[in-house]
Design an enzyme around this catalytic site. Structure first.
Site, PDB file in Angstrom:
ATOM      1  N   ARG A 176       0.810  -1.225   0.000  1.00  0.00           N
ATOM      2  CA  ARG A 176       0.000   0.000   0.000  1.00  0.00           C
ATOM      3  C   ARG A 176       0.842   1.274   0.000  1.00  0.00           C
ATOM      4  O   ARG A 176       0.491   2.265  -0.624  1.00  0.00           O
ATOM      5  CB  ARG A 176      -0.911   0.014   1.247  1.00  0.00           C
ATOM      6  CG  ARG A 176      -2.121  -0.859   1.083  1.00  0.00           C
ATOM      7  CD  ARG A 176      -3.145  -0.129   0.235  1.00  0.00           C
ATOM      8  NE  ARG A 176      -4.261  -1.002  -0.039  1.00  0.00           N
ATOM      9  CZ  ARG A 176      -5.497  -0.579  -0.317  1.00  0.00           C
ATOM     10  NH1 ARG A 176      -5.767   0.703  -0.343  1.00  0.00           N
ATOM     11  NH2 ARG A 176      -6.445  -1.428  -0.581  1.00  0.00           N
ATOM     12  N   LEU A 232      -7.065   6.572   0.676  1.00  0.00           N
ATOM     13  CA  LEU A 232      -5.851   7.283   0.263  1.00  0.00           C
ATOM     14  C   LEU A 232      -4.824   7.288   1.398  1.00  0.00           C
ATOM     15  O   LEU A 232      -5.191   7.385   2.580  1.00  0.00           O
ATOM     16  CB  LEU A 232      -6.204   8.714  -0.148  1.00  0.00           C
ATOM     17  CG  LEU A 232      -7.064   8.792  -1.425  1.00  0.00           C
ATOM     18  CD1 LEU A 232      -7.675  10.182  -1.580  1.00  0.00           C
ATOM     19  CD2 LEU A 232      -6.235   8.425  -2.653  1.00  0.00           C
ATOM     20  N   THR A 284     -16.839  12.528  -2.006  1.00  0.00           N
ATOM     21  CA  THR A 284     -18.291  12.523  -1.909  1.00  0.00           C
ATOM     22  C   THR A 284     -18.734  11.144  -1.426  1.00  0.00           C
ATOM     23  O   THR A 284     -18.226  10.120  -1.886  1.00  0.00           O
ATOM     24  CB  THR A 284     -18.956  12.909  -3.245  1.00  0.00           C
ATOM     25  OG1 THR A 284     -20.364  12.745  -3.107  1.00  0.00           O
ATOM     26  CG2 THR A 284     -18.469  12.091  -4.427  1.00  0.00           C
ATOM     27  N   HIS A 285     -19.668  11.152  -0.458  1.00  0.00           N
ATOM     28  CA  HIS A 285     -20.073   9.903   0.193  1.00  0.00           C
ATOM     29  C   HIS A 285     -21.602   9.815   0.188  1.00  0.00           C
ATOM     30  O   HIS A 285     -22.279  10.795   0.532  1.00  0.00           O
ATOM     31  CB  HIS A 285     -19.537   9.891   1.634  1.00  0.00           C
ATOM     32  CG  HIS A 285     -19.877   8.639   2.364  1.00  0.00           C
ATOM     33  ND1 HIS A 285     -19.218   7.451   2.137  1.00  0.00           N
ATOM     34  CD2 HIS A 285     -20.826   8.376   3.288  1.00  0.00           C
ATOM     35  CE1 HIS A 285     -19.749   6.509   2.908  1.00  0.00           C
ATOM     36  NE2 HIS A 285     -20.722   7.038   3.617  1.00  0.00           N
TER      37      HIS A 285
HETATM   38  C1  GRF Z   1     -21.212   7.659  -5.456  1.00  0.00           C
HETATM   39  O1  GRF Z   1     -22.465   7.483  -4.810  1.00  0.00           O
HETATM   40  C2  GRF Z   1     -20.112   7.835  -4.453  1.00  0.00           C
HETATM   41  O2  GRF Z   1     -20.458   8.595  -3.350  1.00  0.00           O
HETATM   42  C3  GRF Z   1     -19.873   6.406  -4.048  1.00  0.00           C
HETATM   43  O3  GRF Z   1     -19.925   5.690  -5.267  1.00  0.00           O
HETATM   44  C4  GRF Z   1     -20.770   6.388  -6.161  1.00  0.00           C
HETATM   45  C5  GRF Z   1     -19.963   6.678  -7.392  1.00  0.00           C
HETATM   46  O4  GRF Z   1     -20.792   6.955  -8.476  1.00  0.00           O
HETATM   47  N1  GRF Z   1     -18.656   6.238  -3.311  1.00  0.00           N
HETATM   48  P1  GRF Z   1     -20.195   7.422  -9.878  1.00  0.00           P
HETATM   49  O5  GRF Z   1     -19.033   6.493 -10.216  1.00  0.00           O
HETATM   50  O6  GRF Z   1     -19.764   8.845  -9.752  1.00  0.00           O
HETATM   51  O7  GRF Z   1     -21.323   7.241 -10.850  1.00  0.00           O
END
Ligand code: GRF
Length: 226
Positions: free
Chosen positions: A66, A94, A107-108
């Protein structure tokens, strides 16, 4: 001077697409200078190629461990001199080399700190929550534990399954990510403890770190502003 974004993806890349679409307007204030992935053959890379954006792939399996992967990924990202790295559906944790070199947002698909990890939508459904949503946050060394920048709620429907709920969340998520990244690019940001404020603050409070085109130096060096 345009704010430079490197976007990291592992899958379909619809969040990446939303950023690529937004950055076609100069008024957005940022452009995607490269897209990185941890695997080949994904739609996210194809979207970048169609948009004429350079891509790179750094696979964990091609490295001794890693740490070596983290170092290689940091080096590939650095070639593109990003002001901000966006983890948009990048399904790897990361390491400190990447996180020490660049500000990173993720983004989650849940309202953190509820339901961190790779199965946020499934976990929220299994728990039986009636409201979930999405979070854009700064990335630290934990799993979805970094300071929250923005969140938006999404109602859970009685007949939702993981796929239908995730699709509704993703619709909201794309808009939120574009809005947040655009504001970070145009207006900068300040971090005080766990509190993130977008925009130029009148007087930075003690212990704050600032980011953005103006505040890049202090963000990079982790300097304290008074
Ligand atoms: C998103 O909901 C993100 O938050 C999650 O996986 C999805 C990715 O979607 N970790 P995309 O690849 O942007 O369509």
């Amino acid at each position: 001077m345009s704010f430079r974004l490197v976007v990291l993806v592992s899958g379909s890349g619809t969040n990446l697409q939303a950023l690529l679409d937004a950055t076609t307007s100069e008024a957005f204030g940022a452009r995607v200078v490269a897209v990185g992935a941890d695997r080949d053959g994904i739609e996210g890379l194809a979207r970048a190629e169609r948009a004429g954006v350079p891509t790179f792939v750094v696979r964990v399996g091609d490295h001794a461990g890693r740490d070596e992967w983290d170092e290689a990924l940091a080096a590939r990202i650095a070639e593109h001199r990003p002001d901000l790295v966006v983890s948009a559906g990048f399904m790897k944790i990361l390491g400190h080399r990447v996180l020490g070199a660049f500000p990173v947002v993720n983004t989650h698909p849940a309202l953190l700190p509820s339901f961190p990890g790779a199965h946020a939508v499934r976990d929220a459904l299994a728990y039986g929550v009636r409201v979930t949503g999405c979070t854009v946050h700064l990335v630290d060394s934990g799993v979805d534990t970094g300071p929250v920048i923005a969140q938006q709620a999404v109602d859970v429907a009685d007949d939702d399954d993981e796929e239908s709920l995730h699709e509704r969340i993703k619709t909201v998520e794309r808009g939120l990510l574009v809005e947040v990244v655009g504001r970070m690019a145009r207006d900068g940001w300040t971090v005080t403890g766990r509190e993130v404020r977008l925009g130029r603050q009148k007087a930075s409070r003690e212990g704050s770190r600032t980011g953005g085109l103006d505040g890049k130096e202090s963000q990079r060096q982790g300097r304290t502003t008074k």
